[in-house]
Design a protein around this motif. Structure first.
Motif, mmCIF file in Angstrom:
data_model
loop_
_atom_site.group_PDB
_atom_site.id
_atom_site.type_symbol
_atom_site.label_atom_id
_atom_site.label_comp_id
_atom_site.label_asym_id
_atom_site.label_seq_id
_atom_site.Cartn_x
_atom_site.Cartn_y
_atom_site.Cartn_z
ATOM 1 N N VAL A 86 0.845 -1.219 0.023
ATOM 2 C CA VAL A 86 0.076 -0.131 0.040
ATOM 3 C C VAL A 86 0.793 1.135 0.161
ATOM 4 C CG1 VAL A 86 -1.642 1.382 1.332
ATOM 5 C CG2 VAL A 86 -1.996 -1.197 1.184
ATOM 6 N N ARG A 87 2.062 1.187 0.840
ATOM 7 C CA ARG A 87 2.832 2.285 0.941
ATOM 8 C C ARG A 87 3.619 2.614 -0.287
ATOM 9 N NH1 ARG A 87 7.912 2.123 2.169
ATOM 10 N NH2 ARG A 87 7.885 0.147 3.228
ATOM 11 N N LEU A 88 4.118 1.631 -0.840
ATOM 12 C CA LEU A 88 4.892 1.648 -2.272
ATOM 13 C C LEU A 88 4.070 2.242 -3.298
ATOM 14 C CD1 LEU A 88 7.210 -1.437 -1.889
ATOM 15 C CD2 LEU A 88 7.903 0.764 -1.477
ATOM 16 N N GLU A 191 -2.575 4.547 18.380
ATOM 17 C CA GLU A 191 -2.808 5.797 17.853
ATOM 18 C C GLU A 191 -2.572 6.890 18.765
ATOM 19 O OE1 GLU A 191 -3.505 6.648 14.814
ATOM 20 O OE2 GLU A 191 -4.470 5.062 13.935
ATOM 21 N N THR A 192 -2.334 6.802 20.227
ATOM 22 C CA THR A 192 -2.025 7.586 21.079
ATOM 23 C C THR A 192 -0.654 7.637 21.576
ATOM 24 O OG1 THR A 192 -2.815 6.119 22.914
ATOM 25 C CG2 THR A 192 -4.430 7.283 22.020
ATOM 26 N N ASP A 193 -0.095 8.641 22.129
ATOM 27 C CA ASP A 193 1.434 8.593 22.485
ATOM 28 C C ASP A 193 1.337 7.759 23.749
ATOM 29 O OD1 ASP A 193 1.992 10.306 20.467
ATOM 30 O OD2 ASP A 193 1.901 12.151 22.002
ATOM 31 N N GLU A 194 0.295 7.681 24.649
ATOM 32 C CA GLU A 194 0.154 6.931 25.780
ATOM 33 C C GLU A 194 0.296 5.431 25.567
ATOM 34 O OE1 GLU A 194 -1.438 10.623 26.585
ATOM 35 O OE2 GLU A 194 -1.924 9.285 25.144
ATOM 36 N N GLY A 195 -0.484 4.954 24.389
ATOM 37 C CA GLY A 195 -0.445 3.376 23.783
ATOM 38 C C GLY A 195 1.084 2.982 23.436
ATOM 39 N N GLU A 338 -3.651 0.112 7.336
ATOM 40 C CA GLU A 338 -3.639 1.693 6.961
ATOM 41 C C GLU A 338 -3.134 2.258 8.094
ATOM 42 O OE1 GLU A 338 -7.808 1.989 7.157
ATOM 43 O OE2 GLU A 338 -8.042 2.128 5.043
ATOM 44 N N PHE A 339 -2.930 1.713 9.326
ATOM 45 C CA PHE A 339 -2.132 2.128 10.435
ATOM 46 C C PHE A 339 -0.472 1.962 10.050
ATOM 47 C CE2 PHE A 339 0.625 1.428 13.832
ATOM 48 C CZ PHE A 339 0.070 2.444 14.937
ATOM 49 N N TRP A 340 -0.081 0.745 9.406
ATOM 50 C CA TRP A 340 1.151 0.863 9.314
ATOM 51 C C TRP A 340 1.710 1.486 8.011
ATOM 52 C CZ3 TRP A 340 4.502 0.141 12.821
ATOM 53 C CH2 TRP A 340 4.209 -0.578 13.914
#
Length: 357
Positions: A86-88, A191-195, A338-340
């Motif tokens: 997906v990224r490429l 998705e959070t800094d804490e996570g 999608e996240f990665w």
């Protein structure tokens, strides 16, 4: 002079024709590469007469990106993880694939209904479902075997070195699940800094006991050599070592991260038409089912499922060893491509900085 020119032109045409009768396919090597050679390369060469040259890489996405950006593409077909594809593709580094060229399933189901949901994208045709799970040396844990992802992080109850892939992907997800986060909440938390902080804090608890691996062939070798007592790994590599080679390895699918992987074509591939011909052949129902005889990765077509039976030894049922079997999906996480695709660079920079501490 004229005769020389004609001869030279003829020879040049012959050389071009000969070159066009071969393609180069880049993949991951090892037991996985062998499964592709047996299921795809050999029958394709027999059917078409086109020679398939196999090239291995620790992660094919990396050299492909470099080749395309340098304008020196030597590979025609590349095997990549879904998020990398997906990224490429978004970066314009892969050829777009017209899904209408894909044949219907062996049962007549149209291709786009036959492939698993999302398995065919603008630039990728998925071939397998694989997972990152963990394996352990049964001889070291003869009295009590690990059964959960939390056990992987329990150095007191299950002592010994741990093997982990040298990247953020899958490690962060598995760390959170080991820390008690339900699979369905993992990506919302990441998705959070804490996570992200929580995932790295969990990794901190075993960091001093980790042996890092980069190539898929390394985890079973680390176990066989006694360098680790447990290691994350691609499930098919552990299956090959345990069932194919008789190694005393146990598999734990609790907390596994499973994802798609398949074929793409680098932008500017030197033999585009032949590459497409190979891709179509390799992703037919029968060929995907044939690969499952060699390694425990689930085929990406629904019509391939009923054709999956025994391992090449003629006695081992492949179904229970697939990451997609019902028992193995009890506490499993589908990788969020999608996240990665969005966060891969940032999180790997954070990961590398953490490694250097």
């Amino acid at each position: 002079m004229k005769k020389t020119l004609i001869l030279t032109t003829a020879l040049a045409g012959f050389a071009f024709s000969a070159a066009a009768e071969e393609i180069t396919v880049m993949s991951w090597g090892g037991a996985y590469g062998k499964s592709q050679i047996e299921a795809y390369h050999k029958p394709f060469m027999e059917k078409t007469g086109i020679k398939v040259i196999s090239v291995d890489a620790d992660n094919p996405a990396t050299p492909i990106k470099a080749q395309v950006e340098a304008g020196n593409v030597t590979v025609d077909v590349v095997d990549v993880e879904y998020a990398d594809a997906v990224r490429l593709c978004d970066e314009g580094l892969l050829e777009e694939i017209d899904p209408s060229i894909l044949p219907a399933g062996s049962d007549g189901t149209p291709a786009m209904d036959d492939f698993l949901p999302g398995a065919v994208t603008d630039c990728l045709v998925t071939t397998i479902v694989f997972s990152t799970m963990y394996a352990y040396d049964m001889e070291k844990f003869a009295d009590m075997a690990p059964t959960t992802i939390a056990d992987f992080y329990d150095l007191e109850k299950f002592p010994g070195k741990r093997g982990l892939r040298k990247s953020a992907k899958a490690n962060l997800e598995m760390a959170l699940m080991a820390d008690g986060v339900p699979a369905g909440e993992v990506y919302d938390l990441l998705e959070t800094d804490e996570g992200v902080d929580r995932a790295f804090a969990k990794l901190d608890t075993i960091k001093d006991s980790v042996v890092w691996w980069e190539a898929g062939a390394q985890p079973p070798q680390l176990l066989a050599d006694g360098e680790v007592s447990m290691t994350t790994a691609y499930n098919g590599r552990i299956f090959n070592a345990a069932v194919g080679e008789g190694q005393p390895f146990g598999s734990v699918f609790d907390g596994q991260v499973y994802e798609y992987d398949g074929y793409a074509i680098p932008k500017g591939a030197p033999n585009l038409e032949r590459a497409l011909e190979f891709l179509v052949f390799a992703t037919e129902t029968e060929q995907l089912a044939e690969q499952a005889k060699w390694i425990s990765y689930g085929p990406a077509r629904k019509s391939s499922g009923p054709l999956v039976g025994l391992y090449q030894d003629g006695k081992t049922e492949m179904g229970p060893h697939m990451p997609t079997s019902a028992d193995n999906l009890v506490n499993a996480l589908p990788s969020n491509f999608e996240f990665w695709a969005d966060r891969n660079t940032d999180l790997n920079e954070r990961f590398n900085a953490w490694l250097a501490k």
